[in-house]
Design an enzyme around this catalytic site. Structure first.
Site, PDB file in Angstrom:
ATOM      1  CG  ASP A  66      71.455   4.006  37.723  1.00 46.34           C
ATOM      2  OD1 ASP A  66      70.651   3.060  37.666  1.00 46.34           O
ATOM      3  OD2 ASP A  66      71.111   5.185  37.548  1.00 46.34           O
ATOM      4  CG  ASP A 135      68.798  15.919  40.690  1.00 42.22           C
ATOM      5  OD1 ASP A 135      68.497  15.127  39.755  1.00 42.22           O
ATOM      6  OD2 ASP A 135      69.658  15.641  41.546  1.00 42.22           O
ATOM      7  CG  HIS A 137      69.351  12.115  38.405  1.00 39.78           C
ATOM      8  ND1 HIS A 137      69.156  12.225  39.760  1.00 39.78           N
ATOM      9  CD2 HIS A 137      68.508  11.130  38.007  1.00 39.78           C
ATOM     10  CE1 HIS A 137      68.261  11.349  40.157  1.00 39.78           C
ATOM     11  NE2 HIS A 137      67.841  10.675  39.109  1.00 39.78           N
ATOM     12  CD  GLU A 142      72.165  13.155  41.577  1.00 34.63           C
ATOM     13  OE1 GLU A 142      71.414  13.787  40.820  1.00 34.63           O
ATOM     14  OE2 GLU A 142      71.721  12.478  42.535  1.00 34.63           O
TER      15      GLU A 142
HETATM   16  C1  F6R Z   1      67.407   4.711  37.458  1.00 36.05           C
HETATM   17  C2  F6R Z   1      67.982   5.975  37.033  1.00 36.05           C
HETATM   18  C3  F6R Z   1      67.413   7.289  37.451  1.00 36.05           C
HETATM   19  C4  F6R Z   1      65.887   7.324  37.448  1.00 36.05           C
HETATM   20  C5  F6R Z   1      65.399   8.662  37.959  1.00 36.05           C
HETATM   21  C6  F6R Z   1      63.890   8.745  37.988  1.00 36.05           C
HETATM   22  O1  F6R Z   1      68.105   3.647  36.860  1.00 36.05           O
HETATM   23  O2  F6R Z   1      68.935   5.947  36.339  1.00 36.05           O
HETATM   24  O3  F6R Z   1      67.895   8.281  36.588  1.00 36.05           O
HETATM   25  O4  F6R Z   1      65.431   7.095  36.150  1.00 36.05           O
HETATM   26  O5  F6R Z   1      65.887   8.872  39.243  1.00 36.05           O
HETATM   27  O6  F6R Z   1      63.384   7.831  38.894  1.00 36.05           O
HETATM   28  P1  F6R Z   1      61.847   7.449  38.924  1.00 36.05           P
HETATM   29  O7  F6R Z   1      61.569   6.789  37.637  1.00 36.05           O
HETATM   30  O8  F6R Z   1      61.699   6.493  40.076  1.00 36.05           O
HETATM   31  O9  F6R Z   1      61.087   8.719  39.087  1.00 36.05           O
END
Ligand code: F6R
Length: 259
Positions: A66, A135, A137, A142
């Site tokens: 992303d 959440d 995702h 989301e």
């Molecule tokens: C990042 C992504 C998100 C993160 C998620 C957890 O490329 O796709 O799904 O993996 O928000 O973020 P962290 O690892 O910072 O807790």
């Protein structure tokens, strides 16, 4: 069922994932890696830099999950910058072979479609690293995201923006939109490796692994995939009902099998 491995800490998880990636690259020098950003995959990239020291990674290809929309690609927290700093440079990958979703494309409507076409043209992703949002995702899909979704623009939830505020000087600076691989895109990777560390992820991990398959918890989509490895520390595993079974299963697994 996904394979759930409960490890003592993030370093142990990073090492397991890195070992699997090194074995893949030894088999195929032009392997395609699915790259996550955020804090979670950092131990994997660190372990990979150590374990791959003698390997030629110049032909390895990569696709990030992303990218923020509306953030200058040169901003240090754009995922293009993060991937360059945390992955391309330390591992010595070839920059042109590592892509992030083109969130600065003037034609955002079709940018996702073109990104998916690039992934397909590369032969698909061999190993997809995934973190998980509080959440639920994966990527930035989301709650409510379609399991058939392709790479497209999404709006970040307030919770995700608050979680990611730590990367920015001012919480208002966290972008509101992103271009993210869809759940359908992610599910096409040949092996999914989802990592989660800390108590804050425990509820999302429980839902992803043991809850019903529901768009309300997008990470539960991993239950539909035939080859999934979930690497969690004790805190992230603390709400898993079948934790004992996962431990017994992993303890009885032959070492040569890998993940
Ligand atoms: C990042 C992504 C998100 C993160 C998620 C957890 O490329 O796709 O799904 O993996 O928000 O973020 P962290 O690892 O910072 O807790």
């Amino acid at each position: 069922m996904a394979e759930i491995v409960i490890v003592p800490d993030a370093e142990a998880a990073g090492d397991l994932a890195a070992r699997a990636i090194v074995a893949l690259i030894e088999r195929r020098g032009d392997a395609v890696l699915g790259l996550a950003t955020g804090s979670t995959p950092l131990p994997v990239y660190r372990a990979l830099a150590e374990r791959a020291a003698g390997l030629d990674l110049a032909r390895v290809r990569g696709f990030a999950l992303d990218e923020y929309v509306g953030l200058d690609p040169a901003h240090p927290e754009s995922y293009r910058s993060v991937i360059r700093r945390e992955v391309i440079e330390p591992l010595g990958l070839t920059p042109e072979l590592v892509r992030t979703p083109p969130a600065d494309d003037p034609d955002l409507q079709t940018a996702g479609e073109r990104y998916d076409a690039e992934i397909r043209a590369a032969g698909g992703v061999d190993v997809q690293l995934l973190g998980i949002g509080t959440d639920g995702h994966i990527g930035f899909n989301e709650p409510g995201s379609s399991f058939a979704s392709r790479t497209r623009v999404k709006t970040l939830t307030r919770q995700t923006r608050a979680d990611n505020a730590r990367f920015f000087d001012d919480p208002e600076e966290v972008p509101r939109h992103c271009l993210t691989q869809g759940l359908g895109t992610i599910l096409e990777a040949r092996h999914l490796v989802l990592l989660a560390f800390g108590e804050g992820k425990a509820e999302a991990v429980r839902g992803a692994v043991e809850g019903p398959v529901t768009a309300m918890l997008p990470a539960s989509a991993i239950q539909l995939h035939p080859h999934v490895t979930v690497l969690v520390d004790e805190a992230a595993a603390s709400r898993l009902e079948l934790a004992e079974y996962y431990r017994d299963t992993y303890a009885g697994k032959p070492a040569w099998q890998g993940i």
